[in-house]
Scaffold this active site. Structure first.
Site, short mmCIF file in Angstrom:
data_model
loop_
_atom_site.label_atom_id
_atom_site.label_comp_id
_atom_site.label_asym_id
_atom_site.label_seq_id
_atom_site.Cartn_x
_atom_site.Cartn_y
_atom_site.Cartn_z
N ASN A 95 -22.25 41.28 -85.33
CA ASN A 95 -23.54 40.85 -84.80
C ASN A 95 -24.72 41.29 -85.64
O ASN A 95 -25.78 40.66 -85.63
CB ASN A 95 -23.66 41.41 -83.36
CG ASN A 95 -25.06 41.30 -82.80
OD1 ASN A 95 -25.44 40.25 -82.28
ND2 ASN A 95 -25.85 42.36 -82.90
N TYR A 161 -30.30 31.76 -94.63
CA TYR A 161 -29.66 32.18 -93.38
C TYR A 161 -28.65 31.13 -92.93
O TYR A 161 -27.52 31.44 -92.56
CB TYR A 161 -30.75 32.38 -92.34
CG TYR A 161 -30.31 32.75 -90.94
CD1 TYR A 161 -29.87 34.03 -90.64
CD2 TYR A 161 -30.35 31.81 -89.90
CE1 TYR A 161 -29.49 34.37 -89.35
CE2 TYR A 161 -29.99 32.14 -88.61
CZ TYR A 161 -29.55 33.42 -88.33
OH TYR A 161 -29.17 33.75 -87.04
N ALA A 163 -27.10 28.90 -94.71
CA ALA A 163 -25.95 28.87 -95.62
C ALA A 163 -24.97 30.00 -95.29
O ALA A 163 -23.75 29.80 -95.24
CB ALA A 163 -26.42 29.00 -97.07
N LYS A 165 -24.62 31.62 -92.42
CA LYS A 165 -23.97 31.37 -91.13
C LYS A 165 -22.88 30.31 -91.30
O LYS A 165 -21.86 30.32 -90.60
CB LYS A 165 -24.99 30.95 -90.07
CG LYS A 165 -25.93 32.09 -89.62
CD LYS A 165 -25.19 33.20 -88.88
CE LYS A 165 -26.13 34.21 -88.24
NZ LYS A 165 -25.41 35.36 -87.64
N ILE A 194 -33.24 33.17 -78.79
CA ILE A 194 -33.38 34.00 -77.59
C ILE A 194 -34.28 35.16 -77.99
O ILE A 194 -33.84 36.08 -78.68
CB ILE A 194 -32.00 34.49 -77.10
CG1 ILE A 194 -31.13 33.28 -76.70
CG2 ILE A 194 -32.16 35.46 -75.93
CD1 ILE A 194 -29.74 33.62 -76.18
N1 LIG Z 1 -32.13 36.51 -81.28
C1 LIG Z 1 -31.94 35.24 -81.58
O1 LIG Z 1 -32.75 34.36 -81.25
C2 LIG Z 1 -30.70 34.80 -82.32
C3 LIG Z 1 -30.40 33.43 -82.36
C4 LIG Z 1 -29.25 33.02 -83.01
C5 LIG Z 1 -28.42 33.94 -83.61
N2 LIG Z 1 -28.73 35.25 -83.57
C6 LIG Z 1 -27.81 36.19 -84.22
O2 LIG Z 1 -27.54 37.23 -83.31
C7 LIG Z 1 -27.31 38.45 -84.01
C8 LIG Z 1 -28.25 39.54 -83.45
O3 LIG Z 1 -29.59 39.12 -83.63
P1 LIG Z 1 -30.80 39.87 -82.90
O4 LIG Z 1 -31.89 38.89 -82.82
O5 LIG Z 1 -30.32 40.52 -81.66
O6 LIG Z 1 -31.17 40.98 -84.01
P2 LIG Z 1 -32.05 42.33 -83.88
O7 LIG Z 1 -32.65 42.45 -82.52
O8 LIG Z 1 -32.94 42.34 -85.07
O9 LIG Z 1 -30.96 43.50 -84.03
C9 LIG Z 1 -30.34 43.74 -85.26
C10 LIG Z 1 -29.43 44.94 -85.12
O10 LIG Z 1 -28.73 45.15 -86.36
C11 LIG Z 1 -28.89 46.52 -86.76
N3 LIG Z 1 -28.72 46.59 -88.21
C12 LIG Z 1 -29.57 46.19 -89.18
N4 LIG Z 1 -29.04 46.43 -90.40
C13 LIG Z 1 -27.80 46.96 -90.19
C14 LIG Z 1 -26.76 47.40 -91.04
N5 LIG Z 1 -26.86 47.34 -92.39
N6 LIG Z 1 -25.63 47.90 -90.48
C15 LIG Z 1 -25.50 48.00 -89.13
N7 LIG Z 1 -26.45 47.59 -88.27
C16 LIG Z 1 -27.60 47.09 -88.81
C17 LIG Z 1 -30.26 46.89 -86.22
O11 LIG Z 1 -30.45 48.31 -86.08
P3 LIG Z 1 -31.04 49.22 -87.29
O12 LIG Z 1 -32.04 48.39 -88.03
O13 LIG Z 1 -31.61 50.42 -86.63
O14 LIG Z 1 -29.86 49.55 -88.14
C18 LIG Z 1 -30.17 46.24 -84.84
O15 LIG Z 1 -29.40 47.04 -83.96
C19 LIG Z 1 -27.55 38.13 -85.49
O16 LIG Z 1 -26.31 37.88 -86.12
C20 LIG Z 1 -28.39 36.89 -85.45
O17 LIG Z 1 -28.26 36.11 -86.60
C21 LIG Z 1 -29.86 35.71 -82.95
#
Ligand SMILES: NC(=O)c1ccc[n+]([C@@H]2O[C@H](COP(=O)([O-])OP(=O)(O)OC[C@H]3O[C@@H](n4cnc5c(N)ncnc54)[C@H](OP(=O)(O)O)[C@@H]3O)[C@@H](O)[C@H]2O)c1
Length: 254
Positions: A95, A161, A163, A165, A194
């Site tokens: 994730n 991004y 590409a 995914k 979200i």
């Molecule tokens: N939110 C959306 O709208 C949405 C939509 C579609 C898909 N997604 C996908 O859902 C997933 C989560 O997205 P999100 O929006 O919840 O992201 P987020 O809130 O930015 O959270 C990212 C998480 O990844 C951690 N992280 C960053 N670099 C890291 C590393 N090198 N190793 C381990 N952990 C790391 C961050 O913590 P630290 O920085 O403290 O390490 C944080 O816990 C992603 O794959 C994203 O592409 C999200």
């Protein structure tokens, strides 16, 4: 037929990047279903500790593991630490993400493309390589790769991004065929937008425009991604592999 309740009692789940956002909600849902949960982060210990406190206050067995999930050595160390404190990893949710700036093609550089590939292709590969010997021996395992609706929609300007995914999707499809004989499933969840903490300051006009495209006419909630993960992680989903669940209020049909 046994009572079906998607219980994960006795399972250990690792959710990468679960100190905030969708990862934290997914970790909480898996924990509420009974799994022991490994919270992972790389950068902010304070945020991970707050996440741990939140999960524990909900009665969930959880521990925090710091590791950069794009680094093989760090993943190896994290798995060994999880195995010692929570037991063998049964469920891996890939994730974690870094910031995802949207830019025209000419404004991206290859270093950013490489970072996207490192998070969405290299990391799931490294996680799988470390988890597989144990899963194959136990004839059970669950990989859940968090993708996005953007791969189907080809959203712009977001080429790097999208590409990456797409690469993650190809990897997951091949994994599913290779691992099915071992009782190991590989599925994806494709959320729509979200809003989480990192979207707090995004322009309201962008949010309004996106909301207008969701057939369900409301925003998705982070835990709605988490509950999909609970299903895919469960014994009841043992015959479901290679699939993508879109969690986006009906915006796409896969
Ligand atoms: N939110 C959306 O709208 C949405 C939509 C579609 C898909 N997604 C996908 O859902 C997933 C989560 O997205 P999100 O929006 O919840 O992201 P987020 O809130 O930015 O959270 C990212 C998480 O990844 C951690 N992280 C960053 N670099 C890291 C590393 N090198 N190793 C381990 N952990 C790391 C961050 O913590 P630290 O920085 O403290 O390490 C944080 O816990 C992603 O794959 C994203 O592409 C999200």
């Amino acid at each position: 037929m046994p009572h079906a309740c998607f219980s994960l009692t006795g399972r250990t789940a690792l959710v990468t990047g679960s100190s905030t956002g969708l990862g934290l909600a997914t970790a909480e849902c898996l924990g509420r279903a009974g799994a022991k949960v490994a919270i992972n982060y790389a950068n902010s210990k304070a945020r991970a500790d707050a996440a741990l406190a939140e999960l524990r206050s909900a009665g969930i067995t959880a521990e925090v593991f710091q590791a950069d999930v794009t680094c093989e050595h760090a993943i190896d160390g994290m798995f060994s630490a999880i195995e010692q404190s929570l037991g063998p990893v049964d469920v891996v949710v890939a994730n974690a993400t870094p910031p995802q700036p949207m830019k025209p093609i000419e404004e991206y550089d290859w270093a950013f493309h490489q970072q996207m590939l490192d998070f969405f292709v290299k990391s799931p590969y490294l996680l799988a390589r470390r988890a597989l010997p144990g899963m194959k021996a136990r004839k059970h395992g669950r990989f859940i790769n968090i993708t996005s609706e953007v791969f189907l929609l080809g959203v712009a300007p977001f080429s790097a991004y999208v590409a990456a995914k797409g690469g993650q999707t190809g990897w997951s499809r091949s994994m599913c065929h290779e691992l099915a004989p071992f009782g190991i499933t590989v599925n994806m969840i494709a959320p729509g937008w979200i809003p989480v903490e990192r979207h707090e300051h995004d322009p309201q006009a962008d949010k309004d425009a996106y909301l207008a495209t969701i057939p369900m006419q409301r925003w998705g909630r982070p835990e709605e991604v988490g509950w999909a993960a609970v299903y895919l992680a469960s014994d009841e989903a043992a015959f479901v592999t290679g699939q993508t669940i879109a969690v986006n209020g009906g915006k796409t049909c896969w």
